[in-house]
Design a protein around this motif. Structure first.
Motif, PDB file in Angstrom:
ATOM      1  N   ASP A   1       0.863  -1.183   0.000  1.00 61.90           N
ATOM      2  CA  ASP A   1       0.000   0.000   0.000  1.00 61.90           C
ATOM      3  C   ASP A   1       0.899   1.232   0.000  1.00 61.90           C
ATOM      4  OD1 ASP A   1      -1.870   2.029   0.415  1.00 61.90           O
ATOM      5  OD2 ASP A   1      -3.080   0.806   1.781  1.00 61.90           O
ATOM      6  N   THR A   2       0.849   1.990  -1.075  1.00 63.61           N
ATOM      7  CA  THR A   2       1.788   3.097  -1.275  1.00 63.61           C
ATOM      8  C   THR A   2       1.303   4.439  -0.735  1.00 63.61           C
ATOM      9  OG1 THR A   2       0.878   3.213  -3.519  1.00 63.61           O
ATOM     10  CG2 THR A   2       3.030   2.156  -3.251  1.00 63.61           C
ATOM     11  N   HIS A   3       0.156   4.455  -0.084  1.00 62.98           N
ATOM     12  CA  HIS A   3      -0.315   5.720   0.496  1.00 62.98           C
ATOM     13  C   HIS A   3      -1.198   5.416   1.692  1.00 62.98           C
ATOM     14  CE1 HIS A   3      -1.759  10.067   0.037  1.00 62.98           C
ATOM     15  NE2 HIS A   3      -2.500   9.562   1.017  1.00 62.98           N
ATOM     16  N   THR A   4      -0.609   5.556   2.885  1.00 60.95           N
ATOM     17  CA  THR A   4      -1.373   5.396   4.119  1.00 60.95           C
ATOM     18  C   THR A   4      -0.903   6.440   5.123  1.00 60.95           C
ATOM     19  OG1 THR A   4       0.062   3.991   5.498  1.00 60.95           O
ATOM     20  CG2 THR A   4      -1.189   2.892   3.761  1.00 60.95           C
TER      21      THR A   4
ATOM     22  N   MET B   1       2.741   8.416   5.459  1.00 58.98           N
ATOM     23  CA  MET B   1       3.181   9.773   5.119  1.00 58.98           C
ATOM     24  C   MET B   1       2.328  10.827   5.803  1.00 58.98           C
ATOM     25  SD  MET B   1       1.703   9.973   1.212  1.00 58.98           S
ATOM     26  CE  MET B   1       2.473   8.416   0.780  1.00 58.98           C
ATOM     27  N   PRO B   2       2.862  12.054   5.893  1.00 55.67           N
ATOM     28  CA  PRO B   2       2.044  13.157   6.401  1.00 55.67           C
ATOM     29  C   PRO B   2       0.818  13.368   5.517  1.00 55.67           C
ATOM     30  CG  PRO B   2       4.367  13.770   6.337  1.00 55.67           C
ATOM     31  CD  PRO B   2       4.236  12.478   5.594  1.00 55.67           C
ATOM     32  N   GLY B   3      -0.145  14.097   6.062  1.00 52.37           N
ATOM     33  CA  GLY B   3      -1.368  14.356   5.328  1.00 52.37           C
ATOM     34  C   GLY B   3      -1.225  15.472   4.313  1.00 52.37           C
ATOM     35  N   SER B   4      -2.353  15.959   3.847  1.00 51.68           N
ATOM     36  CA  SER B   4      -2.376  16.891   2.720  1.00 51.68           C
ATOM     37  C   SER B   4      -2.850  18.286   3.108  1.00 51.68           C
ATOM     38  CB  SER B   4      -3.268  16.335   1.614  1.00 51.68           C
ATOM     39  OG  SER B   4      -4.525  15.955   2.144  1.00 51.68           O
ATOM     40  N   ALA B   5      -2.707  18.642   4.386  1.00 56.13           N
ATOM     41  CA  ALA B   5      -3.074  20.002   4.785  1.00 56.13           C
ATOM     42  C   ALA B   5      -2.056  21.016   4.292  1.00 56.13           C
ATOM     43  CB  ALA B   5      -3.197  20.090   6.302  1.00 56.13           C
ATOM     44  N   ASN B   6      -0.774  20.602   4.267  1.00 57.13           N
ATOM     45  CA  ASN B   6       0.293  21.520   3.868  1.00 57.13           C
ATOM     46  C   ASN B   6       0.656  21.358   2.396  1.00 57.13           C
ATOM     47  OD1 ASN B   6       0.416  22.383   6.496  1.00 57.13           O
ATOM     48  ND2 ASN B   6       2.338  21.350   6.984  1.00 57.13           N
ATOM     49  N   ILE B   7       1.178  22.416   1.808  1.00 56.27           N
ATOM     50  CA  ILE B   7       1.680  22.328   0.432  1.00 56.27           C
ATOM     51  C   ILE B   7       2.821  21.319   0.368  1.00 56.27           C
ATOM     52  CG2 ILE B   7       2.791  23.603  -1.449  1.00 56.27           C
ATOM     53  CD1 ILE B   7      -0.139  24.329  -1.017  1.00 56.27           C
ATOM     54  N   ILE B   8       3.750  21.384   1.314  1.00 55.45           N
ATOM     55  CA  ILE B   8       4.750  20.328   1.483  1.00 55.45           C
ATOM     56  C   ILE B   8       4.648  19.859   2.920  1.00 55.45           C
ATOM     57  CG2 ILE B   8       7.175  19.692   1.384  1.00 55.45           C
ATOM     58  CD1 ILE B   8       7.615  21.904  -0.639  1.00 55.45           C
ATOM     59  N   GLY B   9       4.256  18.604   3.097  1.00 57.77           N
ATOM     60  CA  GLY B   9       3.911  18.109   4.429  1.00 57.77           C
ATOM     61  C   GLY B   9       5.034  17.410   5.157  1.00 57.77           C
ATOM     62  N   GLY B  10       6.014  16.875   4.433  1.00 61.40           N
ATOM     63  CA  GLY B  10       7.097  16.156   5.080  1.00 61.40           C
ATOM     64  C   GLY B  10       7.447  14.879   4.350  1.00 61.40           C
ATOM     65  N   GLN B  11       8.302  14.089   4.969  1.00 58.20           N
ATOM     66  CA  GLN B  11       8.893  12.920   4.325  1.00 58.20           C
ATOM     67  C   GLN B  11       8.196  11.628   4.732  1.00 58.20           C
ATOM     68  OE1 GLN B  11      13.398  13.464   4.785  1.00 58.20           O
ATOM     69  NE2 GLN B  11      12.512  15.210   5.875  1.00 58.20           N
ATOM     70  N   ALA B  12       7.884  10.813   3.730  1.00 58.75           N
ATOM     71  CA  ALA B  12       7.231   9.521   3.941  1.00 58.75           C
ATOM     72  C   ALA B  12       8.261   8.463   4.320  1.00 58.75           C
ATOM     73  CB  ALA B  12       6.505   9.100   2.675  1.00 58.75           C
ATOM     74  N   VAL B  13       7.778   7.405   4.970  1.00 59.01           N
ATOM     75  CA  VAL B  13       8.631   6.276   5.324  1.00 59.01           C
ATOM     76  C   VAL B  13       7.984   4.991   4.809  1.00 59.01           C
ATOM     77  CG1 VAL B  13       7.564   6.091   7.622  1.00 59.01           C
ATOM     78  CG2 VAL B  13       9.822   5.060   7.208  1.00 59.01           C
ATOM     79  N   PHE B  14       8.804   4.087   4.288  1.00 65.53           N
ATOM     80  CA  PHE B  14       8.356   2.790   3.783  1.00 65.53           C
ATOM     81  C   PHE B  14       8.624   1.764   4.878  1.00 65.53           C
ATOM     82  CE2 PHE B  14       8.638   0.072  -0.370  1.00 65.53           C
ATOM     83  CZ  PHE B  14       7.360  -0.407  -0.139  1.00 65.53           C
ATOM     84  N   LEU B  15       7.582   1.060   5.318  1.00 63.11           N
ATOM     85  CA  LEU B  15       7.661   0.195   6.492  1.00 63.11           C
ATOM     86  C   LEU B  15       7.239  -1.228   6.190  1.00 63.11           C
ATOM     87  CD1 LEU B  15       5.846   2.640   8.928  1.00 63.11           C
ATOM     88  CD2 LEU B  15       8.278   2.093   9.032  1.00 63.11           C
TER      89      LEU B  15
ATOM     90  N   GLU C   1      -6.120   0.992 -19.769  1.00 62.47           N
ATOM     91  CA  GLU C   1      -6.317   1.014 -21.215  1.00 62.47           C
ATOM     92  C   GLU C   1      -5.456   2.071 -21.896  1.00 62.47           C
ATOM     93  OE1 GLU C   1     -10.442   1.594 -21.953  1.00 62.47           O
ATOM     94  OE2 GLU C   1     -10.943  -0.550 -21.778  1.00 62.47           O
ATOM     95  N   ARG C   2      -5.170   3.146 -21.177  1.00 62.06           N
ATOM     96  CA  ARG C   2      -4.416   4.257 -21.766  1.00 62.06           C
ATOM     97  C   ARG C   2      -2.927   4.216 -21.422  1.00 62.06           C
ATOM     98  NH1 ARG C   2      -9.442   8.300 -20.159  1.00 62.06           N
ATOM     99  NH2 ARG C   2     -10.948   7.091 -21.364  1.00 62.06           N
ATOM    100  N   GLY C   3      -2.515   3.131 -20.752  1.00 62.21           N
ATOM    101  CA  GLY C   3      -1.095   2.925 -20.525  1.00 62.21           C
ATOM    102  C   GLY C   3      -0.502   3.633 -19.334  1.00 62.21           C
ATOM    103  N   VAL C   4      -1.327   4.085 -18.399  1.00 65.66           N
ATOM    104  CA  VAL C   4      -0.828   4.763 -17.199  1.00 65.66           C
ATOM    105  C   VAL C   4      -0.521   3.727 -16.126  1.00 65.66           C
ATOM    106  CG1 VAL C   4      -1.334   6.445 -15.389  1.00 65.66           C
ATOM    107  CG2 VAL C   4      -2.203   6.814 -17.709  1.00 65.66           C
ATOM    108  N   LYS C   5       0.665   3.777 -15.560  1.00 62.90           N
ATOM    109  CA  LYS C   5       1.007   2.905 -14.437  1.00 62.90           C
ATOM    110  C   LYS C   5       0.285   3.393 -13.179  1.00 62.90           C
ATOM    111  CE  LYS C   5       5.426   3.554 -14.878  1.00 62.90           C
ATOM    112  NZ  LYS C   5       6.899   3.504 -14.744  1.00 62.90           N
ATOM    113  N   PHE C   6      -0.249   2.449 -12.410  1.00 58.75           N
ATOM    114  CA  PHE C   6      -0.940   2.854 -11.183  1.00 58.75           C
ATOM    115  C   PHE C   6      -0.878   1.742 -10.157  1.00 58.75           C
ATOM    116  CE2 PHE C   6      -4.108   0.598 -13.607  1.00 58.75           C
ATOM    117  CZ  PHE C   6      -4.840  -0.109 -12.656  1.00 58.75           C
ATOM    118  N   SER C   7      -1.018   2.127  -8.899  1.00 58.25           N
ATOM    119  CA  SER C   7      -1.170   1.168  -7.807  1.00 58.25           C
ATOM    120  C   SER C   7      -2.413   1.554  -7.018  1.00 58.25           C
ATOM    121  CB  SER C   7       0.058   1.166  -6.899  1.00 58.25           C
ATOM    122  OG  SER C   7       0.178   2.397  -6.208  1.00 58.25           O
ATOM    123  N   PHE C   8      -2.952   0.591  -6.282  1.00 55.25           N
ATOM    124  CA  PHE C   8      -4.111   0.861  -5.432  1.00 55.25           C
ATOM    125  C   PHE C   8      -3.644   1.304  -4.045  1.00 55.25           C
ATOM    126  CE2 PHE C   8      -5.964  -2.248  -8.421  1.00 55.25           C
ATOM    127  CZ  PHE C   8      -7.030  -1.483  -8.881  1.00 55.25           C
TER     128      PHE C   8
END
Length: 378
Positions: free
Chosen positions: A59-62, A116-130, A287-294
């Protein structure tokens, strides 16, 4: 040392599906996978006949551990809403590695998450992969930092507009983000930077040097286009977070090889910018060739059900194999750890999940899991 015997292995690489397979695990590594492999003495045999085996899901966004289960104010460390530009913040410093969300993830076969930090800030901080499990909590850290979180659209406007501060418009959102990168680019060219400025802008410098990606929250097509112009200006690695309207500008994403961390999809239209939300969006991107993850955006939607979100996209037309890739191989490619994770093959880390039925069957349960070779359950 473990030997998983008799299952149907979805390798997610060129080998494809291996029936009645044997997987040998030694330490944190897959030693061998295939048919008719002799099991050496000393290996503990795990009977997987009639079961499916996949790589661990990613999961790439939590916000697991930052926006904690059960707790409210006490466990809310996801947004520092005192300054719209906070690249120096590290998610790891706010995460409770004993949060119940990690156990939830394991129940759903999710062996790695990016928090990762949330989306309140324009730049919120650094994410960590766990890792979602380890023998000690210090060993749960896999990659830190894993990316720099940024945001455009409604959230920063609302948070700072309510405080009568900038940004209050999309113009200000974009301006603040560009300004931060221009400052960082200037520092990149200098031999000496004041320690305080170096501390704040070093994460942006890492993005400029392509040492980590910019993880940019954007739902609407116009906000995504603003992010793409930033990529054009600074030649950075970029991944769009959420991407509700990404299918409307898929050609621009393909042209720049920008992936979308798509979701969460099992939600209502909570904001105006989410009006295009649909499980059909995954198939349109494919269908349009965009890479994505859930993504789950946990706790917005539970991380435990990540594979269910993929299954619902399959129900709406998405190719099953592409859905599996969106849970495994695409995330690791974007985060540049494909040499270690994402497929079942010799030499990869032993992140494996044994399911009692097809993973996209809603009645299927995760029965046994390995994270870095550590066995859980059964």
């Amino acid at each position: 040392m473990f030997a998983i015997k008799g299952g149907k292995v979805l390798t997610l690489d060129d080998t494809g599906v291996v029936e009645d397979a044997v997987i040998l695990i030694e330490g944190d590594t897959i030693k061998a996978v295939g048919k008719n492999i002799e099991i050496p003495q000393g290996y503990k045999i795990i009977d997987a006949y009639g079961k499916y085996i996949t790589p661990g899901f990613i999961d790439t966004h939590t916000h697991v551990g930052l926006d904690e289960e059960i707790y409210r104010v006490e466990g809310d460390d996801v947004n520092e809403i005192t300054d719209p530009i906070t690249p120096q913040l590290e998610a790891l410093d706010g995460i409770n590695l004993l949060d119940l969300g990690f156990k939830d993830a394991l129940r759903g076969g999710v062996t790695r998450i990016m928090s990762m930090p949330g989306s309140a800030n324009i730049i919120g901080g650094q994410a960590v992969f766990l890792k979602t499990h380890a023998s000690s909590i210090k060993n749960m850290i896999y990659k830190n930092p894993a990316g720099l979180k940024a945001a455009l659209g409604e959230n920063p406007k609302r948070v700072y507009g309510d405080q009568k501060k900038t940004p209050r418009t999309r113009m200000a959102n974009a301006s603040l983000l560009k300004e931060a990168f221009y400052i960082a680019a200037g520092y990149l060219e200098k031999d000496k930077i004041e320690p305080k400025e170096k501390f704040k802008y070093n994460p942006l410098i890492k993005v400029l040097k392509k040492e980590m990606p910019l993880l940019l929250h954007a739902h609407r097509a116009d906000d995504i286009m603003t992010a793409l112009r930033l990529k054009d200006d600074f030649d950075i690695n970029l991944a769009i977070q959420h991407g509700t309207e990404a299918h409307l500008i898929s050609d621009e994403l393909v042209k720049r090889d920008v992936a979308v961390f798509l979701g969460p999809l099992l939600v209502n239209r909570a904001k105006v910018e989410m009006k295009e939300i649909s499980f059909k969006n995954a198939d349109m991107l494919a269908e349009r060739g965009v890479k994505f993850s859930f993504i789950s955006d946990h706790p917005v939607t539970p991380v435990e059900h990540l594979r269910v979100y993929a299954a619902l996209a399959v129900r709406e037309g998405l190719n099953e194999n592409i859905a599996f890739q969106a849970l495994t191989t695409v995330p690791v490619e974007v985060l540049q750890v494909e040499h270690e994770l994402g497929t079942i093959r010799s030499g990869k880390r032993a992140d494996l999940v044994i399911h009692d039925g097809h993973p996209f069957d809603f009645s299927t349960k995760t029965v046994q899991t390995f994270v870095d070779g550590e066995f859980l359950g059964g």
